[in-house]
Design a protein around this motif. Structure first.
Motif, PDB file in Angstrom:
ATOM      1  N   SER A   1      54.832   9.348 -61.802  1.00 36.05           N
ATOM      2  CA  SER A   1      56.199   8.830 -61.649  1.00 36.05           C
ATOM      3  C   SER A   1      56.339   8.013 -60.375  1.00 36.05           C
ATOM      4  CB  SER A   1      57.208   9.974 -61.688  1.00 36.05           C
ATOM      5  OG  SER A   1      56.919  10.852 -60.640  1.00 36.05           O
ATOM      6  N   ASN A   2      55.696   8.472 -59.278  1.00 34.19           N
ATOM      7  CA  ASN A   2      55.773   7.698 -58.025  1.00 34.19           C
ATOM      8  C   ASN A   2      55.084   6.342 -58.166  1.00 34.19           C
ATOM      9  OD1 ASN A   2      57.367   9.095 -56.303  1.00 34.19           O
ATOM     10  ND2 ASN A   2      55.733  10.423 -55.559  1.00 34.19           N
ATOM     11  N   THR A   3      53.928   6.343 -58.802  1.00 33.73           N
ATOM     12  CA  THR A   3      53.207   5.081 -59.002  1.00 33.73           C
ATOM     13  C   THR A   3      54.095   4.110 -59.776  1.00 33.73           C
ATOM     14  OG1 THR A   3      51.172   6.357 -59.148  1.00 33.73           O
ATOM     15  CG2 THR A   3      51.072   4.082 -59.933  1.00 33.73           C
ATOM     16  N   PHE A   4      54.764   4.630 -60.799  1.00 30.65           N
ATOM     17  CA  PHE A   4      55.637   3.792 -61.639  1.00 30.65           C
ATOM     18  C   PHE A   4      56.813   3.240 -60.823  1.00 30.65           C
ATOM     19  CE2 PHE A   4      59.100   3.336 -64.729  1.00 30.65           C
ATOM     20  CZ  PHE A   4      58.514   2.405 -65.575  1.00 30.65           C
ATOM     21  N   ILE A   5      57.439   4.155 -60.019  1.00 32.39           N
ATOM     22  CA  ILE A   5      58.604   3.740 -59.205  1.00 32.39           C
ATOM     23  C   ILE A   5      58.196   2.649 -58.210  1.00 32.39           C
ATOM     24  CG2 ILE A   5      60.223   4.513 -57.396  1.00 32.39           C
ATOM     25  CD1 ILE A   5      60.279   7.227 -58.960  1.00 32.39           C
TER      26      ILE A   5
ATOM     27  N   ASP B   1      53.858  14.814 -54.107  1.00 31.50           N
ATOM     28  CA  ASP B   1      52.608  14.169 -54.547  1.00 31.50           C
ATOM     29  C   ASP B   1      52.834  12.660 -54.676  1.00 31.50           C
ATOM     30  OD1 ASP B   1      50.299  13.321 -55.637  1.00 31.50           O
ATOM     31  OD2 ASP B   1      50.531  14.375 -57.558  1.00 31.50           O
ATOM     32  N   LYS B   2      52.402  11.927 -53.602  1.00 30.58           N
ATOM     33  CA  LYS B   2      52.669  10.476 -53.638  1.00 30.58           C
ATOM     34  C   LYS B   2      51.835   9.742 -54.701  1.00 30.58           C
ATOM     35  CE  LYS B   2      49.681   9.299 -49.652  1.00 30.58           C
ATOM     36  NZ  LYS B   2      48.546   8.796 -50.350  1.00 30.58           N
TER      37      LYS B   2
END
Ligand SMILES: Cc1cc2nc3c(=O)[nH]c(=O)nc-3n(C[C@H](O)[C@H](O)[C@H](O)COP(=O)(O)O)c2cc1C
Length: 266
Positions: free
Chosen positions: A10-14, A5-6
């Motif tokens: 967590s991905n948004t934060f990274i 899930d892009k």
């Protein structure tokens, strides 16, 4: 296998952290790479200010009437280190990199000024400063002094240039101040700056006597030669400029050095 899930938190934060890191590396790299160019430009700017105060560079131009540039004109000056208390040159000290204004903040390199002494509102005065001298053969042609003092909103930093007689002002210019444009900021107005060349510095008692006045005396009065028109609507800046000129040419400023120069004993 779980779907990737892009758009997850967590991905948004990274991604946000990664973008910030990359940007900060780029900005820091550019800042470091530009530092030497900034230092060169700062030095060039100081040279221009010194030349302008000495009347050797017209305002708004980087060349003189003969097309000579800043570096060529400034090469006629020697930069000397001076002990302000004794008024003597210090020859075994390298002037490059020495910053009198920073020295004034260091108690080991400066003296505290009493309220009565501190007419330019400096609080401390450096023990050692720099002077810029242009010679004509064996004789001094111009002497340029770094000066500073408080106006209304902050300290004005500039250069005061004297003619060969060390009595007549050749020019005054500020390269940094916080006065209000149109009021105290008129210290930068070429029309006002043009009033300084020819002003007399020392009175018969040997003390500096420059006065910024709302109405000048008559030309035949003794005080006339010491007077400069005040800036209208800027009484505080005006008083600050008068005080800083008289402080830096007085006994606690470059006065002892100028006296020595007059008797060839600096
Ligand atoms: C927004 C503002 C900015 C001002 N800036 C300056 C200034 O840069 N220098 C200064 O001497 N007076 C400044 N003044 C004016 C002083 O507060 C004071 O009124 C003035 O020095 C009186 O001068 P005069 O006796 O020549 O009229 C400023 C006033 C205002 C309201």
């Amino acid at each position: 296998m779980a779907d990737f899930d892009k758009d997850s938190l967590s991905n948004t934060f990274i991604v946000a952290v990664a973008v910030c890191l990359v940007c900060s590396v780029i900005v820091s790299g550019i800042a470091v790479a530009l530092k030497p160019a900034q230092l060169i430009n700062k030095e060039l700017d100081q040279k221009q200010n010194i030349l302008r105060a000495a009347g050797m560079l017209p305002s708004g131009s980087n060349v003189d009437e003969d097309g000579r540039g800043v570096e060529e004109l400034f090469s006629e000056f020697s930069v000397r280190v001076v002990d302000l208390e004794t008024g003597r040159y210090i020859d075994d000290m390298d002037s490059s990199g020495f910053d009198p204004i920073r020295a004034a903040k260091d108690p080991a390199m400066s003296i505290a000024l009493s309220a009565a002494e501190d007419i330019a509102t400096l609080r401390r005065r450096e023990n050692i400063s720099l002077v810029y001298i242009k010679h004509d053969g064996d004789q001094i042609d111009k002497l340029v002094l770094p000066v500073r003092g408080y106006g209304l909103w902050g300290t004005l930093f500039g250069y005061l240039a004297l003619d060969a007689d060390l009595q007549t002002i050749s020019g005054l210019g500020f390269y940094q101040h916080r006065e209000t444009p149109g009021l105290g900021g008129e210290v930068d107005n070429p029309n006002w700056k043009a009033k300084w060349p020819g002003v007399q510095l020392y009175e018969t008692d040997g003390q500096p006597g420059v006065r910024l006045v709302k109405r000048r005396s008559f030309p035949h009065d003794d005080s006339y030669g010491f007077e400069v028109d005040a800036l209208s609507g800027a009484t505080f800046t005006t008083r600050g400029v008068e005080n800083l000129v008289n402080f830096w040419t007085g006994d606690l400023g470059f006065g002892p050095f100028i006296k020595r120069l007059k008797t060839n004993s600096a």
